[in-house]
Scaffold this active site. Structure first.
Site, PDB file in Angstrom:
ATOM      1  N   GLY A 284     -27.309  12.360  13.970  1.00 10.43           N
ATOM      2  CA  GLY A 284     -27.438  13.430  15.073  1.00 10.43           C
ATOM      3  C   GLY A 284     -27.120  15.058  14.773  1.00 10.43           C
ATOM      4  O   GLY A 284     -26.663  15.175  13.639  1.00 10.43           O
ATOM      5  N   SER A 285     -27.476  15.688  15.475  1.00 10.28           N
ATOM      6  CA  SER A 285     -27.177  17.188  15.122  1.00 10.28           C
ATOM      7  C   SER A 285     -25.942  17.568  15.061  1.00 10.28           C
ATOM      8  O   SER A 285     -25.548  18.371  14.231  1.00 10.28           O
ATOM      9  CB  SER A 285     -27.967  18.132  16.269  1.00 10.28           C
TER      10      SER A 285
ATOM     11  N   ASP B 237     -23.827  11.233  23.442  1.00 11.67           N
ATOM     12  CA  ASP B 237     -24.724  11.957  24.423  1.00 11.67           C
ATOM     13  C   ASP B 237     -24.049  12.234  25.836  1.00 11.67           C
ATOM     14  O   ASP B 237     -24.170  13.104  26.558  1.00 11.67           O
ATOM     15  CB  ASP B 237     -25.994  11.028  24.614  1.00 11.67           C
TER      16      ASP B 237
ATOM     17  N   GLY C  54     -29.181   8.719  21.563  1.00 16.23           N
ATOM     18  CA  GLY C  54     -30.461   9.669  21.601  1.00 16.23           C
ATOM     19  C   GLY C  54     -31.184   9.747  20.371  1.00 16.23           C
ATOM     20  O   GLY C  54     -32.586   9.906  20.457  1.00 16.23           O
ATOM     21  N   GLY C  55     -30.748   9.497  19.206  1.00 14.73           N
ATOM     22  CA  GLY C  55     -31.448   9.246  18.110  1.00 14.73           C
ATOM     23  C   GLY C  55     -31.889   8.003  17.652  1.00 14.73           C
ATOM     24  O   GLY C  55     -32.341   7.918  16.382  1.00 14.73           O
TER      25      GLY C  55
ATOM     26  N   GLU D 251     -24.764   2.337  14.347  1.00 16.95           N
ATOM     27  CA  GLU D 251     -23.722   3.283  14.864  1.00 16.95           C
ATOM     28  C   GLU D 251     -22.637   2.552  15.341  1.00 16.95           C
ATOM     29  O   GLU D 251     -21.465   2.565  14.908  1.00 16.95           O
ATOM     30  CB  GLU D 251     -24.127   4.480  15.892  1.00 16.95           C
TER      31      GLU D 251
END
EC number: 5.3.1.6
Length: 225
Positions: free
Chosen positions: A26-27, A83, A95-96, A102
């Site tokens: 993720g970001s 999230d 979300g990804g 994970e």
């Protein structure tokens, strides 16, 4: 400074020479992997990463971090985003669409550190639709079962290609909106008991530390009691 990057930089301070590190997706985790790679190059830090997606695997390689797997090593510390985070440090992730691996990596780690910006802190989980990874053949019956449990359910679609999102495991993702979730741990177990469900995005009771980037600086949260 970007609040996500603030949290990521603080998390990198937790990594020690010789650690096997779970690399989230993720970001926010992107910042962590890049900064960890800088430490590897500049400090000659000897660490290896266990990626949770192709995205994090490719980024680790670009950043100079050696990659390994759970088949070869135990994970000392896993670092991942979220999230949503509630006051008990329960999470919604996915979300990804990488929440299955994970959860496997994060739950197996000696320590699990979550990095977020302050917008991810909530009073109760559930505003973010809950990702549920399903075997493609089970998609319709699982949707019906989730709807019978009170959820509004959509099949996650791709951006940039026609059709549904396909996870790294070759499965589909259903986004289930339950509204406010009163019992995250109970719902996590109930969802995973549905035939065809691979994994859902509730991470209840797993986080050992949540590092939050805020406008006033970095805040570190730990489980109460």
């Amino acid at each position: 400074m970007d609040l996500k990057r603030m949290a990521a930089l603080r998390a990198v301070e937790e990594i020690r020479d010789g650690d096997i590190v779970g690399l989230g997706t993720g970001s926010t985790t992107h910042h962590f992997i890049v900064e960890l790679g800088r430490r590897v190059r500049e400090e000659e830090l000897e660490v290896m990463g266990v990626p949770t997606s192709y995205q994090s695997m490719f980024l680790a390689a670009e950043s100079g971090i050696g990659v390994t797997s759970l088949a070869e090593h135990d994970v000392d510390v896993a670092v991942d985003g979220a999230d949503e985070v509630d006051p008990q440090l329960n999470l919604i992730k996915g979300g990804g669409a990488a929440h299955t691996l994970e959860k496997i990596v994060d739950s197996s780690a000696g320590r699990f550190i979550v990095i977020v910006d302050e917008s991810k802190l909530v009073d109760r989980l559930g505003a973010f639709p809950l990702p549920v990874e399903v075997i493609p053949a089970a998609c319709r019956p699982v949707m019906i079962r989730l709807e019978s449990m009170g959820a509004t359910v959509t099949l996650r679609s791709c951006e940039g290609k026609d059709g549904p999102v396909v996870t790294d495991n070759g499965n589909f993702v259903l986004d289930a909106s339950f509204g406010a979730i009163d019992d995250p741990a109970g719902l996590e177990v109930d969802l995973n008991s549905i035939p065809g469900v691979v994994e859902n995005g509730i991470f209840a009771g797993l986080a050992d530390m949540v590092i939050v980037g805020t406008a006033g600086g970095v805040e570190v949260l730990r489980p109460k009691g």
